[in-house]
Write an enzyme that holds these catalytic residues in place. Structure first.
Site, PDB file in Angstrom:
ATOM      1  CD  GLN A 154      -2.510  -1.271   2.675  1.00 41.46           C
ATOM      2  OE1 GLN A 154      -3.555  -0.686   2.928  1.00 41.46           O
ATOM      3  NE2 GLN A 154      -1.881  -2.008   3.569  1.00 41.46           N
ATOM      4  CG  ASN A 155       4.169   1.269   2.245  1.00 40.59           C
ATOM      5  OD1 ASN A 155       3.189   1.680   2.881  1.00 40.59           O
ATOM      6  ND2 ASN A 155       5.005   0.379   2.730  1.00 40.59           N
ATOM      7  CG  HIS A 214      -3.066   2.590  -1.680  1.00 41.16           C
ATOM      8  ND1 HIS A 214      -3.003   2.465  -0.311  1.00 41.16           N
ATOM      9  CD2 HIS A 214      -4.230   1.995  -2.050  1.00 41.16           C
ATOM     10  CE1 HIS A 214      -4.090   1.830   0.129  1.00 41.16           C
ATOM     11  NE2 HIS A 214      -4.840   1.532  -0.900  1.00 41.16           N
ATOM     12  CB  CYS A 252       0.146  18.479 -18.947  1.00 43.82           C
ATOM     13  SG  CYS A 252       0.102  17.295 -20.296  1.00 43.82           S
ATOM     14  CB  CYS A 287      -1.595  15.361 -17.337  1.00 43.33           C
ATOM     15  SG  CYS A 287      -2.713  16.715 -17.730  1.00 43.33           S
ATOM     16  N   PRO A 328       3.468  -3.846  15.540  1.00 43.70           N
ATOM     17  CG  PRO A 328       4.581  -1.794  15.543  1.00 43.70           C
ATOM     18  CD  PRO A 328       3.901  -2.766  14.654  1.00 43.70           C
ATOM     19  N   GLY A 338       2.912  -4.342   9.030  1.00 49.24           N
ATOM     20  CA  GLY A 338       2.887  -2.899   9.243  1.00 49.24           C
ATOM     21  C   GLY A 338       1.691  -2.191   8.643  1.00 49.24           C
TER      22      GLY A 338
HETATM   23 ZN   LIG Z   1      -2.214  16.786 -20.063  1.00 47.21          ZN
END
Ligand SMILES: [Zn+2]
Length: 256
Positions: free
Chosen positions: A101-102, A120, A156, A128, A223, A196
């Site tokens: 997910q990092n 993610h 862009c 853009c 943890p 984690g």
């Molecule tokens: Zn563009």
């Protein structure tokens, strides 16, 4: 460190292991979690301001500045022993699928290859906002002040639209194909490590449950207590950077 014999047997016999990582793994490299990063200029801004398409449209400089500040932290960070242990584990099993997910590239830099599933997105692959064409950052590490600053996003070169970070925001769907691949791996593996992650962000949080339902052994490394405690067959409490290298060490010498 003592590990349960049945856990070691599961790992020893596993042909396909999925490792599912979250913010806690990057945090051990000094990259603040979303909540911990809400300091300085960002103190009074929430996820909707900083990490949603609506927030970007409302105040692009606020959002771009926040991500430049975070990208600077990523560029200055190094993979930690957890990243390295995960790369190492891949060499010890027939098949390992790494799902993260990092949005940083610390797994890649630790040697986990380039077929990592980034659920993610990536902070290193901006595009853009209007036409989605990729944008290349200038080389080097941006020099952002402690606490960050507002920065107008670049434009862009094709359509003059604003460039946005290549991460998945709230109210957005996961990158096409990534979630499908992750689900497939989760349903196919013998062991799933959840490392984690507080398991709150949907739909990514569903992955350990999918694996468990299909009969995989779920091992959680965290943890803290999480929502996943009841799903996991084994809960290893502690820092991933300490637990994973120790576990691999024991596994190498393990005779069932
Ligand atoms: Zn563009």
């Amino acid at each position: 460190m003592i590990f349960d014999g049945s856990l070691l047997t599961h790992l020893h016999n596993a042909r396909h292991i999925v490792v599912f990582t979250g913010a806690g793994v990057s945090a051990e490299s000094g990259i603040p979690t979303f909540r911990d990063a809400q300091t300085g200029l960002w103190t009074h801004h929430d996820a909707t301001d900083l990490a949603s398409p609506q927030g970007f449209q409302r105040d692009p400089a606020l959002v771009w500045g926040w991500y430049e500040w975070r990208r600077m932290k990523v560029l200055r960070a190094e993979p930690n022993p957890a990243h390295l242990a995960i790369a190492d584990l891949a060499g010890q099993v027939e098949r390992l699928t790494l799902v993260t997910q990092n949005v940083d590239d610390l797994h890649e830099r630790a040697g986990s290859g380039d077929d990592i599933i980034h659920l993610h997105g990536s902070i290193h692959q901006p595009r853009c906002f209007a036409c989605a064409r990729p944008y290349a950052y200038p080389a080097g590490i941006p020099d952002e002040p402690e606490g960050g600053r507002r920065i107008e996003p670049p434009r862009c070169s094709h359509c003059n639209g604003r460039i946005r970070p290549g991460v998945v925001w709230f109210n957005e769907s996961l990158p096409e194909g990534a979630w499908a691949k992750a689900k497939q791996a989760g349903g196919d593996c013998d062991v799933l490590f959840s490392v984690g992650t507080s398991s709150l962000v949907w739909p990514a949080a569903l992955l350990p449950g999918i694996a468990a339902q299909r009969g995989a052994t779920v091992i959680q490394v965290n943890p803290d207590e999480t929502d996943l405690d009841d799903v996991a067959h084994y809960n290893l409490r502690g820092k991933a950077g300490e637990l994973l290298p120790a576990l691999l060490d024991v596994l190498r010498k393990f005779v069932p």
